[in-house]
Design a protein around this motif. Structure first.
Motif, PDB file in Angstrom:
ATOM      1  N   ARG A 116     -67.191  19.225  -6.612  1.00 27.66           N
ATOM      2  CA  ARG A 116     -67.356  18.228  -5.618  1.00 27.66           C
ATOM      3  C   ARG A 116     -66.164  16.928  -5.702  1.00 27.66           C
ATOM      4  NH1 ARG A 116     -71.916  15.270  -4.550  1.00 27.66           N
ATOM      5  NH2 ARG A 116     -72.051  13.259  -4.422  1.00 27.66           N
ATOM      6  N   VAL A 120     -64.777  16.732  -2.029  1.00 24.64           N
ATOM      7  CA  VAL A 120     -64.684  15.745  -1.184  1.00 24.64           C
ATOM      8  C   VAL A 120     -63.407  15.005  -1.062  1.00 24.64           C
ATOM      9  CG1 VAL A 120     -64.369  13.231  -1.607  1.00 24.64           C
ATOM     10  CG2 VAL A 120     -66.460  14.672  -2.093  1.00 24.64           C
TER      11      VAL A 120
ATOM     12  N   LEU B 136     -56.282   9.115  -4.183  1.00 23.96           N
ATOM     13  CA  LEU B 136     -57.275   9.708  -5.772  1.00 23.96           C
ATOM     14  C   LEU B 136     -58.124   8.310  -5.833  1.00 23.96           C
ATOM     15  CD1 LEU B 136     -58.936  11.702  -7.328  1.00 23.96           C
ATOM     16  CD2 LEU B 136     -56.382  11.738  -8.548  1.00 23.96           C
ATOM     17  N   SER B 138     -58.166   5.101  -4.204  1.00 18.34           N
ATOM     18  CA  SER B 138     -58.760   4.115  -3.264  1.00 18.34           C
ATOM     19  C   SER B 138     -60.018   4.010  -3.011  1.00 18.34           C
ATOM     20  CB  SER B 138     -57.960   5.155  -1.893  1.00 18.34           C
ATOM     21  OG  SER B 138     -58.840   6.119  -1.681  1.00 18.34           O
ATOM     22  N   GLN B 139     -60.466   2.925  -2.777  1.00 12.92           N
ATOM     23  CA  GLN B 139     -61.960   2.712  -2.796  1.00 12.92           C
ATOM     24  C   GLN B 139     -62.535   3.860  -1.861  1.00 12.92           C
ATOM     25  OE1 GLN B 139     -63.577   0.951  -4.656  1.00 12.92           O
ATOM     26  NE2 GLN B 139     -65.351   1.608  -4.129  1.00 12.92           N
ATOM     27  N   PHE B 141     -61.894   7.373  -1.439  1.00 15.01           N
ATOM     28  CA  PHE B 141     -62.418   7.960  -2.317  1.00 15.01           C
ATOM     29  C   PHE B 141     -63.506   8.580  -2.742  1.00 15.01           C
ATOM     30  CE2 PHE B 141     -61.740  10.323  -6.153  1.00 15.01           C
ATOM     31  CZ  PHE B 141     -62.141  12.214  -5.845  1.00 15.01           C
ATOM     32  N   HIS B 142     -63.501   6.832  -3.936  1.00 14.30           N
ATOM     33  CA  HIS B 142     -64.422   6.605  -4.633  1.00 14.30           C
ATOM     34  C   HIS B 142     -65.971   6.578  -4.323  1.00 14.30           C
ATOM     35  CE1 HIS B 142     -66.786   4.189  -7.829  1.00 14.30           C
ATOM     36  NE2 HIS B 142     -65.486   5.202  -8.246  1.00 14.30           N
ATOM     37  N   ALA B 144     -66.297   8.305  -0.885  1.00 10.11           N
ATOM     38  CA  ALA B 144     -66.873   9.418  -0.094  1.00 10.11           C
ATOM     39  C   ALA B 144     -67.252   9.956  -1.855  1.00 10.11           C
ATOM     40  CB  ALA B 144     -65.237  10.216   0.172  1.00 10.11           C
ATOM     41  N   PHE B 145     -66.970  10.198  -2.396  1.00  8.21           N
ATOM     42  CA  PHE B 145     -67.040  11.094  -3.946  1.00  8.21           C
ATOM     43  C   PHE B 145     -68.798  10.704  -4.325  1.00  8.21           C
ATOM     44  CE2 PHE B 145     -67.598  12.569  -8.335  1.00  8.21           C
ATOM     45  CZ  PHE B 145     -67.013  13.640  -8.116  1.00  8.21           C
ATOM     46  N   ALA B 146     -68.859   9.179  -4.118  1.00  7.65           N
ATOM     47  CA  ALA B 146     -70.004   8.900  -4.386  1.00  7.65           C
ATOM     48  C   ALA B 146     -71.181   9.784  -3.718  1.00  7.65           C
ATOM     49  CB  ALA B 146     -70.663   7.583  -4.442  1.00  7.65           C
ATOM     50  N   ALA B 147     -71.144   9.240  -2.388  1.00  6.05           N
ATOM     51  CA  ALA B 147     -71.968  10.294  -1.292  1.00  6.05           C
ATOM     52  C   ALA B 147     -71.299  11.589  -1.150  1.00  6.05           C
ATOM     53  CB  ALA B 147     -70.974   8.966   0.293  1.00  6.05           C
ATOM     54  N   GLY B 148     -70.351  12.356  -1.904  1.00  8.24           N
ATOM     55  CA  GLY B 148     -69.984  13.959  -1.639  1.00  8.24           C
ATOM     56  C   GLY B 148     -70.061  13.924  -0.121  1.00  8.24           C
ATOM     57  N   ILE B 149     -69.097  13.383  -0.097  1.00  9.79           N
ATOM     58  CA  ILE B 149     -68.721  13.460   1.685  1.00  9.79           C
ATOM     59  C   ILE B 149     -66.832  13.722   1.972  1.00  9.79           C
ATOM     60  CG2 ILE B 149     -67.837  12.576   4.241  1.00  9.79           C
ATOM     61  CD1 ILE B 149     -70.748  11.059   3.759  1.00  9.79           C
ATOM     62  N   PRO B 150     -66.872  14.615   2.438  1.00 14.94           N
ATOM     63  CA  PRO B 150     -65.379  14.607   2.594  1.00 14.94           C
ATOM     64  C   PRO B 150     -64.508  13.886   3.285  1.00 14.94           C
ATOM     65  CG  PRO B 150     -66.395  16.532   3.121  1.00 14.94           C
ATOM     66  CD  PRO B 150     -68.049  15.752   3.349  1.00 14.94           C
ATOM     67  N   LEU B 151     -63.426  12.991   2.110  1.00 10.56           N
ATOM     68  CA  LEU B 151     -62.587  11.923   3.087  1.00 10.56           C
ATOM     69  C   LEU B 151     -62.031  12.276   4.603  1.00 10.56           C
ATOM     70  CD1 LEU B 151     -59.706  11.414   0.165  1.00 10.56           C
ATOM     71  CD2 LEU B 151     -61.547   9.753   1.516  1.00 10.56           C
ATOM     72  N   THR B 152     -62.556  11.491   5.087  1.00 11.91           N
ATOM     73  CA  THR B 152     -61.952  11.460   6.767  1.00 11.91           C
ATOM     74  C   THR B 152     -59.738  12.512   6.691  1.00 11.91           C
ATOM     75  OG1 THR B 152     -61.125   9.559   7.115  1.00 11.91           O
ATOM     76  CG2 THR B 152     -63.633  10.027   7.327  1.00 11.91           C
TER      77      THR B 152
END
Lengths: 156, 156
Positions: A116, A120, B136, B138-139, B141-142, B144-152
DNA sequence: TTCGGTTAGTGGCATATGCGTCTTTCTCGT
DNA sequence: ACGAGAAAGACGCATATGCCACTAACCGAA
């Protein structure tokens, strides 16, 4: 200003550790173990039956700190400390059957968090980060810092 | 193998934290304070008289963990916790005169470690590292991680 | 105004770690 | 073989942090 935390490598590193640690701990929660404990079991397994000293060195930990950290794992029967027949001062740390089982479980959960994170944060960015951190942990950097001499420009 | 510690971002991050933390702590030793404590004083100073909550948020720390960490500093008279007149639940954390003096001292020592780190590890490499770690933390990333979506793909 | 839900901290409990000190072994040099 | 000094851990002490349960305050809605 120059005291801005985001400018202090050590402070930022610590913040990142707290953040990422929380994410990995959360993923490992179902196993009842923390990410640090999984790393411990994993390393012990990889080394076979290392002495405390070797294990501490590999983990970049203080020997006594390692001793403290191992206590909960020993108490819960995941590891055992056997006397070394060659050197009676030394202790060999090994995984118990239960420890091996637990490691299999935490490894599964760990892989989930790891995957994950990679997807991400970005596989490449994650790999680059690990590479830089590995350099920071390396003996070369340690020696260079002690001597106050810039690292020779190897890939970082 | 896939369980190699150097492949686990979290484990490597922790090792790096231990290593770098030791170097900074060593540099700050003459002051009697740890690098974490200097970061605490520095942040409190930068924020003026923050509430525990704000301070915890800035430091990416757990609120209660922050409370524990502040105890030694309060005991030694470097900081004070004043009640907030607006909200009687809140506590305003401030530096005492002694705290300000101590901060000036630790800042001098900290700068020495910081400069040494930059020159040895490489100014650019250090800056890049901090940038990645900030991402890492930053909000974005946090979330994005929670949503499982890659960082733009922003600069990292 | 009053009740229910939310928010700010506190304290207890547990792990994570480092440092200094002490004991037990080893290792050598003589 | 003997004694000085090094090496491996064990322990106590102290900081660093997180989670949970609990209390005190706040804040809206009815």
């Amino acid at each position: 200003m120059e005291s801005d935390l985001s400018q202090c490598s050590n402070a930022v590193l610590r913040q990142a550790m707290r953040r990422l640690g929380q994410l990995y701990d959360e993923a490992l929660a179902p196993s009842g173990l923390r990410a640090t404990q999984h790393a411990l079991l994993s390393t012990i397994d990889a080394l076979g039956a290392p002495t405390m000293g070797l294990l501490a060195e590999r983990l970049v930990m203080d020997l006594s700190g390692l001793g403290h950290t191992l206590k909960p794992l020993a108490r819960d029967g995941l590891i055992a400390r056997l006397p070394d027949t060659r050197d009676r001062r030394a202790r060999r740390v090994t995984l118990t059957e239960l420890g091996r089982t637990k490691l299999a479980e935490t490894t599964r959960l760990w892989r989930g968090a790891q995957d994950r994170f990679e997807s991400v944060f970005g596989t490449e960015r994650a790999a680059d980060l690990r590479a830089v951190l590995r350099l920071l942990v390396s003996q070369e950097f340690h020696d260079a810092f002690a001597a106050g001499i810039p690292l020779t420009g190897q890939a970082g």
